[in-house]
Write a protein that holds these residues in place. Structure first.
Motif, PDB file in Angstrom:
ATOM      1  N   MET A   1       0.854  -1.195   0.000  1.00 27.25           N
ATOM      2  CA  MET A   1       0.000   0.000   0.000  1.00 27.25           C
ATOM      3  C   MET A   1       0.889   1.245   0.000  1.00 27.25           C
ATOM      4  O   MET A   1       1.806   1.358   0.794  1.00 27.25           O
ATOM      5  CB  MET A   1      -0.892  -0.035   1.248  1.00 27.25           C
ATOM      6  N   SER A   2       0.631   2.164  -0.922  1.00 24.38           N
ATOM      7  CA  SER A   2       1.416   3.401  -0.952  1.00 24.38           C
ATOM      8  C   SER A   2       1.138   4.215   0.305  1.00 24.38           C
ATOM      9  O   SER A   2       0.090   4.064   0.925  1.00 24.38           O
ATOM     10  CB  SER A   2       1.045   4.224  -2.188  1.00 24.38           C
ATOM     11  N   SER A   3       2.089   5.101   0.640  1.00 25.52           N
ATOM     12  CA  SER A   3       1.897   5.857   1.878  1.00 25.52           C
ATOM     13  C   SER A   3       0.724   6.821   1.728  1.00 25.52           C
ATOM     14  O   SER A   3       0.034   7.127   2.692  1.00 25.52           O
ATOM     15  CB  SER A   3       3.179   6.590   2.268  1.00 25.52           C
ATOM     16  N   GLN A   4       0.497   7.294   0.494  1.00 25.79           N
ATOM     17  CA  GLN A   4      -0.641   8.181   0.284  1.00 25.79           C
ATOM     18  C   GLN A   4      -1.951   7.434   0.539  1.00 25.79           C
ATOM     19  O   GLN A   4      -2.864   7.934   1.196  1.00 25.79           O
ATOM     20  CB  GLN A   4      -0.614   8.728  -1.151  1.00 25.79           C
ATOM     21  N   HIS A   5      -2.005   6.214   0.030  1.00 25.87           N
ATOM     22  CA  HIS A   5      -3.200   5.396   0.235  1.00 25.87           C
ATOM     23  C   HIS A   5      -3.413   5.115   1.722  1.00 25.87           C
ATOM     24  O   HIS A   5      -4.526   5.172   2.223  1.00 25.87           O
ATOM     25  CB  HIS A   5      -3.058   4.097  -0.557  1.00 25.87           C
ATOM     26  N   GLU A   7      -2.446   6.937   4.218  1.00 29.13           N
ATOM     27  CA  GLU A   7      -2.908   8.167   4.878  1.00 29.13           C
ATOM     28  C   GLU A   7      -4.400   8.387   4.638  1.00 29.13           C
ATOM     29  O   GLU A   7      -5.142   8.751   5.534  1.00 29.13           O
ATOM     30  CB  GLU A   7      -2.108   9.385   4.390  1.00 29.13           C
ATOM     31  N   GLN A   8      -4.826   8.133   3.386  1.00 31.76           N
ATOM     32  CA  GLN A   8      -6.259   8.271   3.068  1.00 31.76           C
ATOM     33  C   GLN A   8      -7.094   7.313   3.904  1.00 31.76           C
ATOM     34  O   GLN A   8      -8.154   7.664   4.405  1.00 31.76           O
ATOM     35  CB  GLN A   8      -6.502   7.988   1.579  1.00 31.76           C
ATOM     36  N   LEU A   9      -6.585   6.095   4.030  1.00 28.84           N
ATOM     37  CA  LEU A   9      -7.306   5.091   4.811  1.00 28.84           C
ATOM     38  C   LEU A   9      -7.413   5.538   6.278  1.00 28.84           C
ATOM     39  O   LEU A   9      -8.477   5.451   6.881  1.00 28.84           O
ATOM     40  CB  LEU A   9      -6.603   3.729   4.695  1.00 28.84           C
ATOM     41  N   SER A  11      -7.418   8.564   7.488  1.00 31.05           N
ATOM     42  CA  SER A  11      -8.409   9.637   7.680  1.00 31.05           C
ATOM     43  C   SER A  11      -9.812   9.106   7.508  1.00 31.05           C
ATOM     44  O   SER A  11     -10.738   9.557   8.187  1.00 31.05           O
ATOM     45  CB  SER A  11      -8.219  10.827   6.731  1.00 31.05           C
ATOM     46  N   ARG A  12      -9.985   8.130   6.622  1.00 32.93           N
ATOM     47  CA  ARG A  12     -11.331   7.581   6.451  1.00 32.93           C
ATOM     48  C   ARG A  12     -11.771   6.840   7.714  1.00 32.93           C
ATOM     49  O   ARG A  12     -12.919   6.955   8.145  1.00 32.93           O
ATOM     50  CB  ARG A  12     -11.342   6.627   5.244  1.00 32.93           C
ATOM     51  N   LEU A  13     -10.843   6.085   8.317  1.00 35.61           N
ATOM     52  CA  LEU A  13     -11.179   5.359   9.548  1.00 35.61           C
ATOM     53  C   LEU A  13     -11.591   6.334  10.635  1.00 35.61           C
ATOM     54  O   LEU A  13     -12.607   6.141  11.318  1.00 35.61           O
ATOM     55  CB  LEU A  13      -9.975   4.534  10.027  1.00 35.61           C
ATOM     56  N   ALA A  14     -10.810   7.405  10.783  1.00 33.49           N
ATOM     57  CA  ALA A  14     -11.119   8.391  11.827  1.00 33.49           C
ATOM     58  C   ALA A  14     -12.468   9.040  11.545  1.00 33.49           C
ATOM     59  O   ALA A  14     -13.286   9.220  12.456  1.00 33.49           O
ATOM     60  CB  ALA A  14     -10.013   9.435  11.898  1.00 33.49           C
ATOM     61  N   ALA A  15     -12.736   9.365  10.278  1.00 35.61           N
ATOM     62  CA  ALA A  15     -13.995  10.027   9.926  1.00 35.61           C
ATOM     63  C   ALA A  15     -15.187   9.088  10.171  1.00 35.61           C
ATOM     64  O   ALA A  15     -16.228   9.512  10.675  1.00 35.61           O
ATOM     65  CB  ALA A  15     -13.962  10.478   8.471  1.00 35.61           C
ATOM     66  N   ASP A  16     -15.013   7.820   9.817  1.00 42.99           N
ATOM     67  CA  ASP A  16     -16.111   6.856  10.018  1.00 42.99           C
ATOM     68  C   ASP A  16     -16.389   6.633  11.504  1.00 42.99           C
ATOM     69  O   ASP A  16     -17.538   6.508  11.920  1.00 42.99           O
ATOM     70  CB  ASP A  16     -15.784   5.522   9.337  1.00 42.99           C
ATOM     71  N   LEU A  17     -15.297   6.569  12.306  1.00 44.72           N
ATOM     72  CA  LEU A  17     -15.486   6.414  13.754  1.00 44.72           C
ATOM     73  C   LEU A  17     -16.221   7.632  14.315  1.00 44.72           C
ATOM     74  O   LEU A  17     -17.124   7.506  15.132  1.00 44.72           O
ATOM     75  CB  LEU A  17     -14.128   6.252  14.453  1.00 44.72           C
ATOM     76  N   GLU A  18     -15.844   8.795  13.826  1.00 47.01           N
ATOM     77  CA  GLU A  18     -16.453  10.026  14.309  1.00 47.01           C
ATOM     78  C   GLU A  18     -17.931  10.109  13.928  1.00 47.01           C
ATOM     79  O   GLU A  18     -18.773  10.533  14.718  1.00 47.01           O
ATOM     80  CB  GLU A  18     -15.714  11.209  13.698  1.00 47.01           C
ATOM     81  N   LEU A 121      -1.330  -0.729   8.924  1.00 46.12           N
ATOM     82  CA  LEU A 121      -2.623  -1.242   8.432  1.00 46.12           C
ATOM     83  C   LEU A 121      -2.373  -2.364   7.431  1.00 46.12           C
ATOM     84  O   LEU A 121      -2.945  -2.412   6.351  1.00 46.12           O
ATOM     85  CB  LEU A 121      -3.441  -0.097   7.833  1.00 46.12           C
ATOM     86  N   THR A 122      -1.526  -3.267   7.815  1.00 43.68           N
ATOM     87  CA  THR A 122      -1.135  -4.383   6.978  1.00 43.68           C
ATOM     88  C   THR A 122      -0.490  -5.427   7.884  1.00 43.68           C
ATOM     89  O   THR A 122      -0.288  -5.171   9.062  1.00 43.68           O
ATOM     90  CB  THR A 122      -0.159  -3.896   5.885  1.00 43.68           C
ATOM     91  N   GLY A 123      -0.205  -6.593   7.332  1.00 42.65           N
ATOM     92  CA  GLY A 123       0.423  -7.637   8.154  1.00 42.65           C
ATOM     93  C   GLY A 123      -0.609  -8.643   8.619  1.00 42.65           C
ATOM     94  O   GLY A 123      -0.966  -9.533   7.891  1.00 42.65           O
ATOM     95  N   ARG A 124      -1.116  -8.450   9.826  1.00 43.48           N
ATOM     96  CA  ARG A 124      -2.153  -9.361  10.332  1.00 43.48           C
ATOM     97  C   ARG A 124      -3.461  -9.155   9.569  1.00 43.48           C
ATOM     98  O   ARG A 124      -3.797  -8.025   9.240  1.00 43.48           O
ATOM     99  CB  ARG A 124      -2.444  -9.063  11.812  1.00 43.48           C
ATOM    100  N   PRO A 125      -4.217 -10.249   9.347  1.00 42.00           N
ATOM    101  CA  PRO A 125      -5.525 -10.081   8.677  1.00 42.00           C
ATOM    102  C   PRO A 125      -6.416  -9.066   9.390  1.00 42.00           C
ATOM    103  O   PRO A 125      -7.185  -8.347   8.759  1.00 42.00           O
ATOM    104  CB  PRO A 125      -6.144 -11.485   8.746  1.00 42.00           C
ATOM    105  N   LEU A 126      -6.304  -8.990  10.708  1.00 44.90           N
ATOM    106  CA  LEU A 126      -7.128  -8.053  11.481  1.00 44.90           C
ATOM    107  C   LEU A 126      -6.785  -6.595  11.137  1.00 44.90           C
ATOM    108  O   LEU A 126      -7.614  -5.699  11.285  1.00 44.90           O
ATOM    109  CB  LEU A 126      -6.901  -8.315  12.972  1.00 44.90           C
ATOM    110  N   LEU A 127      -5.548  -6.379  10.657  1.00 49.96           N
ATOM    111  CA  LEU A 127      -5.108  -5.013  10.364  1.00 49.96           C
ATOM    112  C   LEU A 127      -5.244  -4.639   8.894  1.00 49.96           C
ATOM    113  O   LEU A 127      -5.343  -3.461   8.556  1.00 49.96           O
ATOM    114  CB  LEU A 127      -3.634  -4.852  10.774  1.00 49.96           C
ATOM    115  N   THR A 128      -5.229  -5.638   8.021  1.00 49.60           N
ATOM    116  CA  THR A 128      -5.245  -5.369   6.586  1.00 49.60           C
ATOM    117  C   THR A 128      -6.417  -4.482   6.207  1.00 49.60           C
ATOM    118  O   THR A 128      -7.563  -4.766   6.558  1.00 49.60           O
ATOM    119  CB  THR A 128      -5.308  -6.709   5.803  1.00 49.60           C
ATOM    120  N   ASP A 129      -6.130  -3.434   5.471  1.00 53.13           N
ATOM    121  CA  ASP A 129      -7.140  -2.451   5.046  1.00 53.13           C
ATOM    122  C   ASP A 129      -7.924  -1.878   6.224  1.00 53.13           C
ATOM    123  O   ASP A 129      -9.050  -1.417   6.054  1.00 53.13           O
ATOM    124  CB  ASP A 129      -8.125  -3.074   4.038  1.00 53.13           C
TER     125      ASP A 129
END
Ligand code: FE2
Length: 439
Positions: A1-5, A7-9, A11-18, A121-129
């Motif tokens: 996963m690129s670092s830009q991707h 970072e987008q992920l 911010s999306r996680l934070a926004a969805d949690l919010e 946000l990679t490595g373990r299946p629990l962390l992927t994406d």
């Protein structure tokens, strides 16, 4: 996963949690403390249980497991374990009082926002994406829908408000012929799909007809007026037994007013909206209506094929309208409105075959039991869905006006007991072709 991707992920996680937390607040802030603590139905938890349970699951999965941090509170896990205490028993537990519950969930959230930027946000299946974060977002949104159903059972002055849904834009009626043949059901690629939606697999379906729209209040009232609740011949044996034992005479929250019906919605009583999908019916009522109408309920594969199959490409879409995440014009989701929209209100959300309002408005009962797809693997824990497999439950599809877009996909599967109707449940009918009908 690129670092830009990445970072987008993040911010999306934070926004969805919010977004989930803002909704949780909208369901708890306007409620007086004694109403948060009180049970509104033996079917539902006190709202204050849901609130702290949301925080406790977030703590278990994100703070402790993913983040490897110290517990925020190690002393309350047992109280908020849904498998340890039935809903009816929860009011008697020594639950955190409202102010303490609010403090707890915000302490947990602060730790989570802090670690979002640090965990890979990679490595373990629990962390992927960001799966674990997506799972917790969906969990909070699902409890928000449950809390919305609790609000529907709450007595007293209304505390929830929302604008009316859009009106009907196009005439939608009759049935759609769905071609037989194979289609891809489930998903192996949707990053936040839950274990029971996986893996993608080919399913062969016989040709069938599916109603272009969910069954409406007007249609359902005709069934009642025709003596639908008085004649056992429309009901299954178990359904009729339940109809008699529970004294069912109309959908939950309906009341007869002369020749017409009113429905009470979040504390406000108004005439039923004739062209809106019927809501608050149990599986047995849906099944009886379908038989009265000369039809049946769709199976789960039939529902999903109508929702996702694109005959032009032969592939299955994420949603009826395509692969884009739901927008306002596609479907009545996310508690933007507090009732189902009339049939024809979402032409932009129709499937390629021309089936409307599959997503949003009302959960749709199917005739299928909850089972694992071929190749099912429980993840991240058995209690997520595997323990519910079997004949006790029926699957519902498509989400309701109270379902957030994060917890709704063309592949998403909900389930409940066939007698339940405090949920936002409706249905549409299907039928087999008559001889020669499909040439
Ligand atoms: Fe839960």
């Amino acid at each position: 996963m690129s670092s830009q991707h990445t970072e987008q992920l993040r911010s999306r996680l934070a926004a969805d949690l919010e977004r989930a937390r803002a909704r949780t607040a909208s369901l708890t802030d306007p409620v007086e403390d004694d109403d948060l603590v009180r049970p509104h139905s033996p079917l539902m938890s006190p709202l204050v249980w849901d609130l702290a349970h949301i925080g406790n699951q977030e703590e278990l999965w994100l703070v402790r497991d993913v983040g490897g941090r110290e517990p925020v509170r190690a002393d309350i896990d047992e109280l908020y374990d849904a498998f340890k205490h039935a809903r009816a028993d929860r009011p008697a537990l020594p639950l955190l009082p409202p102010a303490e519950a609010r403090r707890y969930v915000s302490q947990v959230r602060d730790k989570v926002l802090d670690l979002i930027d640090q965990v890979p946000l990679t490595g373990r299946p629990l962390l992927t994406d960001g799966f674990a974060f997506g799972m917790i977002v969906q969990h909070e949104q699902q409890h928000d829908e449950t809390m919305l159903a609790t609000h529907q059972l709450r007595r007293g002055a209304p505390v929830l408000d929302a604008p009316a849904p859009p009106s009907s834009q196009v005439e939608v009626s009759g049935e759609i012929a769905v071609p037989g043949g194979p289609f891809t059901m489930g998903t192996s690629t949707e990053p936040w799909a839950l274990d029971n939606e996986r893996p993608a697999h080919q399913v062969e379906v016989e040709p069938y007809f599916l109603d272009a729209a969910p069954v409406t209040n007007r249609q359902y009232a005709e069934f009642i007026a025709d003596g639908g609740y008085d004649q056992s011949r429309w009901w299954s044996e178990a359904g009729w037994r339940h109809r008699v034992d529970a004294g069912l005479e109309a959908p939950l929250h309906w009341r007869q007013d002369g020749d017409s019906w009113t429905a009470t919605t979040f504390g406000r009583t108004a005439p039923i909206v004739p062209d809106a999908p019927v809501v608050h019916v149990c599986f047995f009522e849906a099944e009886a209506y379908a038989r009265w109408a000369g039809k049946r309920l769709p199976t789960e594969p039939e529902w999903e094929k109508a929702a996702r199959f694109d005959p032009a490409t032969g592939r299955s879409r994420r949603y009826p309208w395509g692969d884009d995440d739901p927008q306002e014009q596609h479907a009545n989701l996310g508690q933007r409105h507090l009732i189902p929209a009339p049939v024809g209100a979402y032409p932009a959300g129709a499937s390629p075959l021309g089936v409307h309002q599959l997503i949003g408005d009302v959960w749709e009962w199917t005739s299928s039991e909850l089972t694992g797809y071929p190749g099912f693997r429980a993840f991240p824990y058995q209690e997520y869905s595997e323990v519910f497999f079997g004949p006790s439950y029926r699957v519902l599809r498509g989400g309701s006006f109270g379902t957030d877009r994060a917890a709704c996909r063309g592949t998403f599967r909900n389930w409940d007991y066939p007698i339940r109707r405090q949920i936002f449940s409706g249905f549409r009918c299907a039928r087999d072709p008559r001889p020669g009908e499909l040439g």
